[in-house]
Design a protein around this motif. Structure first.
Motif, PDB file in Angstrom:
ATOM      1  N   THR A  42      35.750 -34.895  75.536  1.00  0.00           N
ATOM      2  CA  THR A  42      35.121 -34.323  74.342  1.00  0.00           C
ATOM      3  C   THR A  42      36.054 -33.310  73.676  1.00  0.00           C
ATOM      4  OG1 THR A  42      32.886 -34.747  75.128  1.00  0.00           O
ATOM      5  CG2 THR A  42      33.135 -32.961  73.531  1.00  0.00           C
ATOM      6  N   GLN A  86      28.975 -36.508  70.854  1.00  0.00           N
ATOM      7  CA  GLN A  86      28.202 -36.818  72.051  1.00  0.00           C
ATOM      8  C   GLN A  86      26.746 -36.329  71.891  1.00  0.00           C
ATOM      9  OE1 GLN A  86      30.212 -35.427  75.571  1.00  0.00           O
ATOM     10  NE2 GLN A  86      29.035 -36.782  76.896  1.00  0.00           N
ATOM     11  N   ASP A 162      32.330 -40.485  70.639  1.00  0.00           N
ATOM     12  CA  ASP A 162      32.243 -39.843  71.961  1.00  0.00           C
ATOM     13  C   ASP A 162      31.036 -40.387  72.717  1.00  0.00           C
ATOM     14  OD1 ASP A 162      32.639 -38.213  74.121  1.00  0.00           O
ATOM     15  OD2 ASP A 162      32.583 -36.327  73.001  1.00  0.00           O
ATOM     16  N   GLU A 163      31.272 -41.259  73.666  1.00  0.00           N
ATOM     17  CA  GLU A 163      30.229 -41.942  74.442  1.00  0.00           C
ATOM     18  C   GLU A 163      29.130 -42.483  73.523  1.00  0.00           C
ATOM     19  OE1 GLU A 163      29.636 -40.605  78.251  1.00  0.00           O
ATOM     20  OE2 GLU A 163      31.320 -39.208  78.294  1.00  0.00           O
TER      21      GLU A 163
HETATM   22 MG   LIG Z   1      32.183 -35.332  76.971  1.00  0.00          MG
END
Ligand SMILES: [Mg+2]
Ligand SMILES: Nc1ncnc2c1ncn2[C@@H]1O[C@H](COP(=O)(O)OP(=O)(O)O)[C@@H](O)[C@H]1O
Length: 217
Positions: A42, A86, A162-163
């Motif tokens: 991140t 995220q 991010d994810e």
């Molecule tokens: Mg992360």
């Protein structure tokens, strides 16, 4: 498009959480960013989005040295970078439709074109029945899809995710990956931070692996 040389990051005088990162992301490239929790994914994504400035080394984006330009110039560069955080960061006072339309409105696109683009995106992501609803009334997976739609609607030059499929089932996750690959074929440089080995297997691309803040390629 993005070039990092010996780049490092520390928060508030703490230890370096990213160390000596060397990275060159070309137009039309597609990378996964992997690494265990706390390895710095991140933090690296935030640096690539110019939300955090490195504490050592160099970073240039679209040929511009980020450390040498003004805040306003950084904000301008950021408009060509789509980002899926995220934690989503949707605007709570805006409807799903208005959240997705926002980057197009900032770019002064006509409302007619915006309606076409947003409606297509709502349909593709299975959100058309939710367009008038505020984010707080959506599930995590639905919020994640709104964040994805907002990031890709401008067809950015760089997409940082991010994810992005963390709250989605495999069917929707694969739909999202198909969307990213389509953008990528049209030149967008894509970086996807993920733990999802199944997804990496189904949609193989280069892997950047972070271990305790060091990039191992
Ligand atoms: Mg992360
Ligand atoms: N805002 C912050 N302030 C201080 N330390 C932070 C902050 N954000 C992340 N960190 C630290 O940086 C390291 C990397 O975190 P992060 O980039 O979130 O990793 P990942 O996304 O891979 O889980 C961790 O040790 C984390 O505790």
């Amino acid at each position: 498009m993005i070039n990092l040389k010996h780049t490092g990051l520390r928060y508030d005088g703490g230890p370096e959480v990213l160390s000596d990162i060397n990275l060159n992301l070309e137009a039309g490239s597609f990378h996964y960013l992997t690494g265990s929790s706390g390895s710095g994914k991140t933090s690296l994504m935030r640096m690539l989005h110019i939300g955090l400035l490195p504490t050592r080394g160099d970073i240039s984006i679209f040929g511009q040295d980020i450390m040498q330009i003004s805040r306003q110039q950084r904000a301008d560069l950021r408009r060509d970078i789509g980002v899926i955080f995220q934690d989503f960061r949707l605007l709570p006072h805006l409807s799903v439709y208005d959240n997705i339309a926002m980057p197009l409105r900032l770019a002064d696109i006509s409302e007619t074109k915006i309606e076409t683009a947003v409606t297509e995106m709502l349909n593709w992501l299975g959100l058309k029945d939710y367009k008038s609803i505020k984010p707080a009334f959506l599930s995590g997976g639905q919020q994640q899809r709104v964040a994805i739609a907002r990031a890709v609607i401008t067809k950015p030059k760089i997409l940082l995710a991010d994810e992005p499929t963390g709250s989605l089932d495999d069917y929707m996750g694969d739909r999202i990956m198909t969307l990213f690959e389509e953008l990528n074929k049209n030149g967008t440089a894509v970086v996807v931070a993920t733990h999802n080995k199944g997804m990496i297997g189904r949609f193989p691309h280069h892997i950047l692996n972070l271990k305790s803040g060091h990039l191992i390629t």
